[in-house]
Design a protein around this motif. Structure first.
Motif, PDB file in Angstrom:
ATOM      1  N   HIS A 101      -4.584  -7.359  38.694  1.00 15.08           N
ATOM      2  CA  HIS A 101      -5.409  -8.562  38.628  1.00 15.08           C
ATOM      3  C   HIS A 101      -6.051  -8.741  37.264  1.00 15.08           C
ATOM      4  O   HIS A 101      -6.551  -9.826  36.949  1.00 15.08           O
ATOM      5  N   LEU A 102      -6.057  -7.696  36.421  1.00 18.20           N
ATOM      6  CA  LEU A 102      -6.692  -7.787  35.110  1.00 18.20           C
ATOM      7  C   LEU A 102      -5.692  -8.004  33.977  1.00 18.20           C
ATOM      8  O   LEU A 102      -6.078  -8.368  32.870  1.00 18.20           O
ATOM      9  N   ALA A 103      -4.418  -7.790  34.247  1.00 15.00           N
ATOM     10  CA  ALA A 103      -3.410  -7.790  33.189  1.00 15.00           C
ATOM     11  C   ALA A 103      -3.152  -9.190  32.646  1.00 15.00           C
ATOM     12  O   ALA A 103      -3.232 -10.188  33.363  1.00 15.00           O
ATOM     13  N   GLY A 104      -2.832  -9.240  31.365  1.00 14.81           N
ATOM     14  CA  GLY A 104      -2.468 -10.503  30.713  1.00 14.81           C
ATOM     15  C   GLY A 104      -1.180 -10.339  29.934  1.00 14.81           C
ATOM     16  O   GLY A 104      -1.053  -9.439  29.104  1.00 14.81           O
ATOM     17  N   THR A 105      -0.193 -11.188  30.228  1.00 14.22           N
ATOM     18  CA  THR A 105       1.092 -11.123  29.545  1.00 14.22           C
ATOM     19  C   THR A 105       1.194 -12.258  28.536  1.00 14.22           C
ATOM     20  O   THR A 105       0.506 -13.272  28.639  1.00 14.22           O
ATOM     21  N   VAL A 106       2.077 -12.080  27.571  1.00 15.55           N
ATOM     22  CA  VAL A 106       2.300 -13.097  26.546  1.00 15.55           C
ATOM     23  C   VAL A 106       3.624 -13.793  26.832  1.00 15.55           C
ATOM     24  O   VAL A 106       4.665 -13.135  26.916  1.00 15.55           O
ATOM     25  N   LEU A 140      -1.010  -8.361  26.411  1.00 15.98           N
ATOM     26  CA  LEU A 140      -2.322  -8.229  25.807  1.00 15.98           C
ATOM     27  C   LEU A 140      -2.892  -6.846  26.121  1.00 15.98           C
ATOM     28  O   LEU A 140      -2.767  -6.340  27.232  1.00 15.98           O
ATOM     29  N   THR A 141      -3.511  -6.240  25.122  1.00 16.35           N
ATOM     30  CA  THR A 141      -4.028  -4.881  25.250  1.00 16.35           C
ATOM     31  C   THR A 141      -5.192  -4.841  26.237  1.00 16.35           C
ATOM     32  O   THR A 141      -6.189  -5.540  26.035  1.00 16.35           O
ATOM     33  N   PRO A 142      -5.128  -4.023  27.292  1.00 19.93           N
ATOM     34  CA  PRO A 142      -6.227  -3.962  28.247  1.00 19.93           C
ATOM     35  C   PRO A 142      -7.326  -2.981  27.852  1.00 19.93           C
ATOM     36  O   PRO A 142      -8.457  -3.092  28.312  1.00 19.93           O
ATOM     37  N   ALA A 143      -6.984  -1.975  27.029  1.00 23.92           N
ATOM     38  CA  ALA A 143      -7.965  -0.987  26.562  1.00 23.92           C
ATOM     39  C   ALA A 143      -7.523  -0.514  25.189  1.00 23.92           C
ATOM     40  O   ALA A 143      -6.317  -0.343  24.941  1.00 23.92           O
ATOM     41  N   HIS A 174      -8.254 -10.227  32.673  1.00 19.17           N
ATOM     42  CA  HIS A 174      -8.346 -11.538  33.319  1.00 19.17           C
ATOM     43  C   HIS A 174      -9.350 -11.480  34.463  1.00 19.17           C
ATOM     44  O   HIS A 174      -8.993 -11.260  35.614  1.00 19.17           O
ATOM     45  N   GLU A 175     -10.613 -11.673  34.118  1.00 18.27           N
ATOM     46  CA  GLU A 175     -11.670 -11.751  35.132  1.00 18.27           C
ATOM     47  C   GLU A 175     -12.679 -12.805  34.692  1.00 18.27           C
ATOM     48  O   GLU A 175     -13.770 -12.480  34.239  1.00 18.27           O
ATOM     49  N   ARG A 182     -19.059 -10.214  30.929  1.00 19.89           N
ATOM     50  CA  ARG A 182     -17.723 -10.095  31.498  1.00 19.89           C
ATOM     51  C   ARG A 182     -16.803 -11.083  30.793  1.00 19.89           C
ATOM     52  O   ARG A 182     -16.281 -12.034  31.371  1.00 19.89           O
ATOM     53  N   MET A 183     -16.598 -10.838  29.497  1.00 21.65           N
ATOM     54  CA  MET A 183     -15.722 -11.693  28.708  1.00 21.65           C
ATOM     55  C   MET A 183     -14.266 -11.348  28.998  1.00 21.65           C
ATOM     56  O   MET A 183     -13.931 -10.215  29.325  1.00 21.65           O
TER      57      MET A 183
END
Length: 327
Positions: A101-106, A140-143, A174-175, A182-183
């Motif tokens: 639920h937090l992941a972001g793809t390009v 997109l880098t999550p950490a 992605h939240e 909580r950006m």
């Protein structure tokens, strides 16, 4: 639990979220509205995505420099990556198993001229055009630390003393939220330790103490507590409980948002051998390496400073301004 306060109830009182961001129709905490009214954060129309003022950036840069100063004796290898990571490394990391639920793809347009014409037609008609986009080879880098593990694995076994790496990056999760802390895009600074279990645990304890000292230096009221990550899915609670039971993650919590619990602004993590199971990270004697990190949320710490010391820098304690480079 170690804490600079006897208990969380002594943290500043929460204020009911009773104001609205102009033009959004949403009810939002008063602190976010104050930041917007002061032109410190600039809304974009997407929750959690903001422009930042010169004042905000001066604080953030001072905060990052202070973390550098705190880690100067680590003689860490400095690595900087863009806020993207190869999709293959991302898939290997197993992030999607825990945090889909937090992941972001390009995604990008990969069609031909006819597909482009179809896209333009939909755009003109105000219709959805996103199915004309295809996944690329990056996400997109999550950490901030995620890109370094495959790099370290390719180098072969660690030296006997292990390694310390200094990483910094914009990260995406992605939240969407009206809580300013909580950006969706935010900056994370980390010191990452690779070695054996004893080296990692000693490193983490050192940074827990340094993190608390840093918060004291900035006159930020805070507390330290055992924590867990927000694991997703049916087994998420079991994984989270296990993480808490083993005390793998500690967070330094600071009150920032109205009507909400204190916010995690630093974290001190022991990954055990998770990343050496995913990638071939080995100690000098061929054993699976353990890893850990001390992570500093630069944007959250910036917001914590603004919340606790006010929106006018001239009214901040002189010692705090000096610690941040004389802002």
């Amino acid at each position: 639990m170690e804490a600079s306060l006897d208990n969380a109830s002594e943290l500043p009182d929460a204020v009911p979220p009773d104001t609205s961001v102009a033009g959004t129709g949403y009810t939002t905490p008063t602190f976010l509205q104050a930041l917007i009214d002061a032109d410190i954060l600039i809304p974009t129309g997407v929750d959690g995505i903001y422009g930042r003022s010169g004042v905000y950036e001066a604080i953030a840069e001072g905060m990052n420099a202070l973390v550098t100063q705190a880690g100067a004796d680590q003689h860490a290898e400095v690595l900087r990556f863009p806020p993207t990571t190869p999709r293959k490394d991302f898939e290997d990391s197993e992030y999607l198993k825990s945090f889909p639920h937090l992941a972001g793809t390009v995604h990008s347009f990969c069609g031909n001229e006819r597909d482009h014409f179809r896209l333009l037609e939909r755009l003109e008609e105000g219709e959805d055009w996103t199915d004309q986009q295809r996944p690329t080879r990056v996400v997109l880098t999550p950490a901030a630390c995620y890109p370094i593990y495959p790099v370290m694995a390719r180098r072969g076994p660690l030296p006997p003393e292990g390694r310390v790496v200094d990483v910094f990056s914009y990260c995406f999760r992605h939240e969407p939220s009206l809580e300013p802390t909580r950006m969706q895009m935010f900056r994370m600074r980390e010191y990452v330790r690779l070695g054996n279990a004893g080296q990692i645990l000693a490193f983490r304890q050192m940074w827990i103490e340094r993190g608390q000292a840093l918060a004291d230096q900035l006159e930020l009221r805070h507390m330290l507590d055992v924590a867990n990550d927000p694991f997703f899915g049916r087994g998420g609670k079991l994984v989270a409980d296990n993480q808490r039971d083993q005390k793998l993650k500690f967070e330094l919590l600071i009150p920032v948002n109205d009507g909400a619990p204190p916010t995690a602004c630093m974290s001190f993590n022991y990954h055990v051998d998770h990343f050496s199971t995913v990638w071939t990270l080995r100690t000098s004697d061929g054993e699976k390496a353990h890893t850990g990190c001390a992570a500093f949320g630069i944007d959250r710490l910036t917001l914590a400073l603004l919340r606790q010391h006010g929106l006018e820098l001239g009214q901040w304690p002189k010692t705090v301004r000096a610690a941040l480079g004389g802002i």
